[in-house]
Write a protein that holds these residues in place. Structure first.
Motif, PDB file in Angstrom:
ATOM      1  N   CYS A  16      32.833 -26.045  10.090  1.00 27.21           N
ATOM      2  CA  CYS A  16      31.965 -24.884  10.803  1.00 27.21           C
ATOM      3  C   CYS A  16      31.169 -25.469  11.909  1.00 27.21           C
ATOM      4  O   CYS A  16      30.842 -26.593  12.048  1.00 27.21           O
ATOM      5  N   ARG A  17      30.926 -24.549  12.969  1.00 29.93           N
ATOM      6  CA  ARG A  17      30.172 -24.965  14.190  1.00 29.93           C
ATOM      7  C   ARG A  17      28.690 -24.629  13.743  1.00 29.93           C
ATOM      8  O   ARG A  17      28.393 -23.961  13.350  1.00 29.93           O
ATOM      9  N   LEU A  18      28.004 -25.862  14.100  1.00 26.84           N
ATOM     10  CA  LEU A  18      26.554 -25.813  13.812  1.00 26.84           C
ATOM     11  C   LEU A  18      25.857 -25.071  14.708  1.00 26.84           C
ATOM     12  O   LEU A  18      26.068 -25.385  16.148  1.00 26.84           O
ATOM     13  N   PRO A  19      25.158 -23.895  14.794  1.00 31.54           N
ATOM     14  CA  PRO A  19      24.235 -23.005  15.512  1.00 31.54           C
ATOM     15  C   PRO A  19      23.094 -24.072  16.003  1.00 31.54           C
ATOM     16  O   PRO A  19      22.334 -25.129  15.281  1.00 31.54           O
ATOM     17  N   SER A  20      22.419 -23.625  17.340  1.00 30.92           N
ATOM     18  CA  SER A  20      21.318 -24.352  17.768  1.00 30.92           C
ATOM     19  C   SER A  20      20.114 -23.771  17.159  1.00 30.92           C
ATOM     20  O   SER A  20      20.146 -22.484  17.259  1.00 30.92           O
ATOM     21  N   VAL A  21      19.254 -24.499  16.718  1.00 28.32           N
ATOM     22  CA  VAL A  21      17.885 -23.953  16.051  1.00 28.32           C
ATOM     23  C   VAL A  21      16.876 -24.657  16.948  1.00 28.32           C
ATOM     24  O   VAL A  21      15.742 -24.496  16.463  1.00 28.32           O
ATOM     25  N   VAL A  22      17.031 -25.540  17.931  1.00 26.72           N
ATOM     26  CA  VAL A  22      16.233 -26.175  18.702  1.00 26.72           C
ATOM     27  C   VAL A  22      15.072 -25.096  19.420  1.00 26.72           C
ATOM     28  O   VAL A  22      15.560 -24.007  20.041  1.00 26.72           O
ATOM     29  N   GLY A  23      13.841 -25.233  19.311  1.00 29.37           N
ATOM     30  CA  GLY A  23      13.031 -24.252  20.016  1.00 29.37           C
ATOM     31  C   GLY A  23      12.560 -23.173  19.048  1.00 29.37           C
ATOM     32  O   GLY A  23      11.631 -22.410  19.512  1.00 29.37           O
ATOM     33  N   HIS A  24      13.163 -22.986  17.863  1.00 30.94           N
ATOM     34  CA  HIS A  24      12.802 -21.990  16.816  1.00 30.94           C
ATOM     35  C   HIS A  24      11.716 -22.591  16.175  1.00 30.94           C
ATOM     36  O   HIS A  24      11.439 -23.666  16.017  1.00 30.94           O
ATOM     37  N   LYS A  25      10.933 -21.578  15.465  1.00 32.63           N
ATOM     38  CA  LYS A  25       9.857 -22.034  14.608  1.00 32.63           C
ATOM     39  C   LYS A  25      10.966 -22.504  13.436  1.00 32.63           C
ATOM     40  O   LYS A  25      11.863 -21.955  13.178  1.00 32.63           O
ATOM     41  N   LEU A  26      10.055 -23.735  12.638  1.00 29.80           N
ATOM     42  CA  LEU A  26      10.723 -24.216  11.688  1.00 29.80           C
ATOM     43  C   LEU A  26      11.212 -23.396  10.544  1.00 29.80           C
ATOM     44  O   LEU A  26      12.325 -23.501  10.096  1.00 29.80           O
ATOM     45  N   LEU A  27      10.319 -22.401  10.244  1.00 32.99           N
ATOM     46  CA  LEU A  27      10.792 -21.531   9.162  1.00 32.99           C
ATOM     47  C   LEU A  27      12.132 -20.526   9.521  1.00 32.99           C
ATOM     48  O   LEU A  27      12.859 -20.348   8.780  1.00 32.99           O
ATOM     49  N   LEU A  28      11.972 -20.124  10.621  1.00 28.88           N
ATOM     50  CA  LEU A  28      13.203 -19.345  11.140  1.00 28.88           C
ATOM     51  C   LEU A  28      14.439 -20.060  11.081  1.00 28.88           C
ATOM     52  O   LEU A  28      15.540 -19.822  10.781  1.00 28.88           O
ATOM     53  N   ALA A  29      14.273 -21.325  11.706  1.00 31.49           N
ATOM     54  CA  ALA A  29      15.526 -22.310  11.715  1.00 31.49           C
ATOM     55  C   ALA A  29      16.016 -22.661  10.208  1.00 31.49           C
ATOM     56  O   ALA A  29      17.144 -22.592   9.978  1.00 31.49           O
ATOM     57  N   GLN A  30      15.189 -22.668   9.263  1.00 35.24           N
ATOM     58  CA  GLN A  30      15.624 -23.122   7.867  1.00 35.24           C
ATOM     59  C   GLN A  30      16.094 -21.830   7.483  1.00 35.24           C
ATOM     60  O   GLN A  30      17.030 -21.813   6.546  1.00 35.24           O
ATOM     61  N   ASP A  31      16.018 -20.667   7.671  1.00 35.58           N
ATOM     62  CA  ASP A  31      16.618 -19.326   7.396  1.00 35.58           C
ATOM     63  C   ASP A  31      17.873 -19.256   8.186  1.00 35.58           C
ATOM     64  O   ASP A  31      18.809 -18.758   7.613  1.00 35.58           O
ATOM     65  N   ARG A  32      17.991 -19.405   9.428  1.00 38.45           N
ATOM     66  CA  ARG A  32      19.156 -19.193  10.123  1.00 38.45           C
ATOM     67  C   ARG A  32      20.380 -20.168   9.875  1.00 38.45           C
ATOM     68  O   ARG A  32      21.406 -19.788   9.627  1.00 38.45           O
ATOM     69  N   LEU A  33      20.150 -21.365   9.519  1.00 39.10           N
ATOM     70  CA  LEU A  33      20.914 -22.447   9.186  1.00 39.10           C
ATOM     71  C   LEU A  33      21.862 -21.955   7.851  1.00 39.10           C
ATOM     72  O   LEU A  33      23.025 -22.055   7.910  1.00 39.10           O
ATOM     73  N   PRO A  34      21.312 -21.655   7.046  1.00 40.77           N
ATOM     74  CA  PRO A  34      21.972 -21.240   5.462  1.00 40.77           C
ATOM     75  C   PRO A  34      22.698 -19.850   5.918  1.00 40.77           C
ATOM     76  O   PRO A  34      23.745 -19.851   5.298  1.00 40.77           O
ATOM     77  N   SER A  35      22.004 -18.958   6.754  1.00 44.56           N
ATOM     78  CA  SER A  35      22.834 -17.586   6.785  1.00 44.56           C
ATOM     79  C   SER A  35      24.042 -18.097   7.672  1.00 44.56           C
ATOM     80  O   SER A  35      24.954 -17.110   7.352  1.00 44.56           O
ATOM     81  N   SER A  36      24.155 -18.986   8.447  1.00 36.42           N
ATOM     82  CA  SER A  36      25.675 -19.111   9.101  1.00 36.42           C
ATOM     83  C   SER A  36      26.469 -19.810   8.093  1.00 36.42           C
ATOM     84  O   SER A  36      27.541 -19.699   8.340  1.00 36.42           O
ATOM     85  N   ASP A  37      25.959 -20.561   7.029  1.00 32.68           N
ATOM     86  CA  ASP A  37      26.847 -21.071   6.098  1.00 32.68           C
ATOM     87  C   ASP A  37      25.985 -21.797   4.992  1.00 32.68           C
ATOM     88  O   ASP A  37      25.108 -21.159   4.596  1.00 32.68           O
ATOM     89  N   ALA A  38      26.479 -22.865   4.653  1.00 36.44           N
ATOM     90  CA  ALA A  38      25.301 -23.529   3.565  1.00 36.44           C
ATOM     91  C   ALA A  38      25.178 -24.901   3.695  1.00 36.44           C
ATOM     92  O   ALA A  38      25.410 -25.852   2.850  1.00 36.44           O
ATOM     93  N   TYR A  39      24.572 -25.105   4.864  1.00 37.51           N
ATOM     94  CA  TYR A  39      24.090 -26.185   5.219  1.00 37.51           C
ATOM     95  C   TYR A  39      23.038 -26.934   4.363  1.00 37.51           C
ATOM     96  O   TYR A  39      22.106 -26.349   4.074  1.00 37.51           O
TER      97      TYR A  39
END
Length: 75
Positions: free
Chosen positions: A1-24
């Motif tokens: 899977c291709r890892l999305p960029s979460v740099v510049g996001h609030k940590l809380l949103l980044a932690q939500d975005r990564l699992p929604s992309s897959d199950a990292y």
């Protein structure tokens, strides 16, 4: 899977975005090197991620998010 960029996001949103992309799996660290814990993830901004955004990695990969408090500058 291709890892999305979460740099510049609030940590809380980044932690939500990564699992929604897959199950990292995720880990976090203080980007300043002071080893502080991010108790309130909404008060931290992601400065860097490892592996880098766009990397093609297995879902079992641990993604490390380096963050600073919102009023701090990324190193």
């Amino acid at each position: 899977c291709r890892l999305p960029s979460v740099v510049g996001h609030k940590l809380l949103l980044a932690q939500d975005r990564l699992p929604s992309s897959d199950a990292y799996l995720m880990d976090q660290q203080d980007a300043t090197g002071l080893e502080r814990l991010a108790i309130d993830d909404s008060n931290w901004t992601v400065c860097a991620q490892d592996p880098a955004p766009g990397a093609v990695v297995p879902i079992s990969t641990v993604v490390t998010l380096a963050a600073v408090k919102l009023d701090e500058t990324c190193p």
